[in-house]
Design an enzyme around this catalytic site. Structure first.
Site, PDB file in Angstrom:
ATOM      1  N   HIS A   1       0.814  -1.218   0.000  1.00  0.00           N
ATOM      2  CA  HIS A   1       0.000   0.000   0.000  1.00  0.00           C
ATOM      3  C   HIS A   1       0.849   1.269   0.000  1.00  0.00           C
ATOM      4  O   HIS A   1       0.340   2.361  -0.285  1.00  0.00           O
ATOM      5  CB  HIS A   1      -0.933  -0.009   1.211  1.00  0.00           C
ATOM      6  CG  HIS A   1      -2.155   0.850   1.059  1.00  0.00           C
ATOM      7  ND1 HIS A   1      -2.258   1.865   0.130  1.00  0.00           N
ATOM      8  CD2 HIS A   1      -3.325   0.847   1.737  1.00  0.00           C
ATOM      9  CE1 HIS A   1      -3.447   2.445   0.249  1.00  0.00           C
ATOM     10  NE2 HIS A   1      -4.102   1.856   1.212  1.00  0.00           N
TER      11      HIS A   1
ATOM     12  N   ASP B   1     -12.183  -8.746 -16.327  1.00  0.00           N
ATOM     13  CA  ASP B   1     -12.460 -10.019 -17.001  1.00  0.00           C
ATOM     14  C   ASP B   1     -11.206 -10.454 -17.758  1.00  0.00           C
ATOM     15  O   ASP B   1     -10.783  -9.795 -18.700  1.00  0.00           O
ATOM     16  CB  ASP B   1     -13.637  -9.844 -17.956  1.00  0.00           C
ATOM     17  CG  ASP B   1     -14.041 -11.123 -18.666  1.00  0.00           C
ATOM     18  OD1 ASP B   1     -13.299 -12.132 -18.577  1.00  0.00           O
ATOM     19  OD2 ASP B   1     -15.091 -11.120 -19.332  1.00  0.00           O
TER      20      ASP B   1
END
Length: 455
Positions: A180, A395
């Site tokens: 992060h 996807d």
């Protein structure tokens, strides 16, 4: 309790067996690159790696072929996002930076299967399906995501991105752990969509990352690592529960209409985000059973790309977020109409302009220190992620995810993650972590749930 392959085994979670570990580097040679971490990045060094889990239902593709395709696409996309294939380092002045070189290990990729009582789980009957996992709490699925409980400071010695691909009966679970200190949510999903596009046949990514962080902040911050860096409390030591609340577009519009009908004429209309944030803050405050005089805080991680001056492009790769706070007495939140709390949230967001961001940066640079991930304040509700992130568009060629979740890292009492609903439209999924008794009350709060669904 025993550990295998670095995974904690408990009766409350699915067990996995790591079958292969490899590393993926950019497909082409890039040479040595360095990038200074800036003020926006440094506060997250004391957080855990940011974890995401995407559960996919397969289209009949062979698992091994799918893994090969994903690794090939990853190698290609890392040509643009090569910073994720590097490590953290510090120069002689103690300034943190990302260093990439062609001889580095790159991204860590783990391949795994479900492990039932020591059996390999190759038989379909011994494995779980994508649909089964999609309905489970994240604590059950925590072993599907790598780097549990690993601080971002470990990026000095570990890859900045680790990916675990676990074979399911009819699909695949993709667990990702991002350092992060290197990137925020906007950059995370920019990378994920780009990777998916490459796997679907694109020769190049549609939007190249903007990699020069010094354009947003050029100040060199000398940060000293204490001999014993602050260790965030383990979630396992806290009596926390996590639930997913699904709010339909119709429900959200109902809440939003009611909220805006009660606002003063001189206040701008409340947005969907402000509406849902208010709804959550009030319900959690009530569920906690706080005394009227006890404090309660609300925190939002605001994207500053369009707030800094000059503004930064959406493709800015790194952290360009800051936490914005507001708060008051619990009795004022629960005892007043919802527009009272909504006005506080709205005002806090509006006030965080370029001048406020500059002030925050200078304060940190004047006294830099390593935050802990839970330094949000007493009785806080903190909102991360965003329903703007198109997580269900990721996807890779075998369909959209059945479910997208955040992992167990960086969760504390009152942490909230927002995602768009899988059904599309303006539906929103709300992940909430709360102390067990408060969660039990929240699940029974009909005014909070309305016609929402609890997973």
């Amino acid at each position: 309790m025993a550990k295998e392959n670095g995974k904690q085994e408990t009766s409350q979670s699915i067990k996995v067996k790591i079958t292969k570990k490899s590393n993926v580097q950019p497909k082409k040679k890039i040479g040595r690159k360095e990038c200074q971490l800036v003020t926006f990045d440094l506060p997250y060094l004391g957080f855990f790696y940011n974890q995401k889990l995407l559960i996919y239902k397969g289209n009949g593709s062979d698992y091994e072929e799918t893994v090969t395709k994903l690794k090939e696409g990853l190698s290609k996309v890392l040509e643009e996002f090569y910073q994720l294939a590097g490590i953290l380092a510090r120069d002689d002045d103690g300034v943190f930076k990302i260093v990439y070189d062609d001889d580095m290990d790159g991204v860590e990729v783990l391949e795994a299967i479900v492990d039932h009582d020591g059996k390999d789980g190759d038989h379909d009957g011994m494995m779980v399906s994508a649909e089964e996992l999609a309905s489970k709490e994240i604590s059950f699925m925590k072993d599907l995501i790598p780097y549990d409980g690993i601080l971002n400071l470990e990026g000095l010695h570990r890859p900045l991105l680790a990916i675990q691909l676990t074979k399911l009966r009819n699909g695949l679970a993709m667990g990702c752990a991002f350092n992060h200190a290197v990137l925020d949510g906007t950059s995370t999903w920019h990378f994920m969509r780009s990777w998916a596009d490459i796997c679907c046949g694109a020769n190049t990514i549609s939007l190249a990352p903007f990699l020069d962080r010094t354009k947003a902040r050029s100040t060199r911050v000398k940060l000293t690592i204490p001999e014993a860096p602050p260790q965030p409390e383990s979630v396992a030591l806290q009596p926390l529960r996590e639930k997913l609340f699904k709010f339909s577009e119709t429900t959200i519009e109902k809440i939003k209409t009611a909220l805006n009908s009660g606002k003063r004429d001189d206040i701008p209309p409340f947005s969907t985000f402000q509406t849902l944030s208010t709804h959550i803050w009030r319900a959690v405050t009530a569920a906690r059973g706080l005394k009227p005089e006890e404090p309660t805080a609300f925190a939002i991680f605001v994207d500053c790309r369009k707030r800094v001056s000059p503004s930064m492009p959406e493709s800015y790769f790194g952290n360009l977020i800051q936490a914005v706070f507001t708060g008051t007495a619990a009795g004022l939140v629960t005892g007043n109409p919802p527009e009272f709390s909504a006005s506080m949230i709205q005002a806090a967001i509006k006030a965080h302009d370029a001048a406020a961001i500059e002030k925050r940066n200078k304060e940190f640079e004047g006294n830099p220190f390593i935050f802990q991930y839970k330094d949000a304040g007493m009785n806080c509700v903190a909102v991360g992620s965003s329903p703007r992130f198109k997580v269900y568009d990721v996807d890779f060629g075998f369909g959209k995810p059945e479910r997208v979740r955040s992992g167990t890292n960086n969760r504390f009492d009152g942490m909230v993650y927002l995602y768009p609903g899988k059904d599309g439209g303006k539906s929103i999924d709300v992940e909430i972590s709360l102390e067990a008794n408060a969660m039990e009350k929240l699940e029974k709060d009909k005014e909070f749930l309305l016609d929402g669904e609890v997973v």
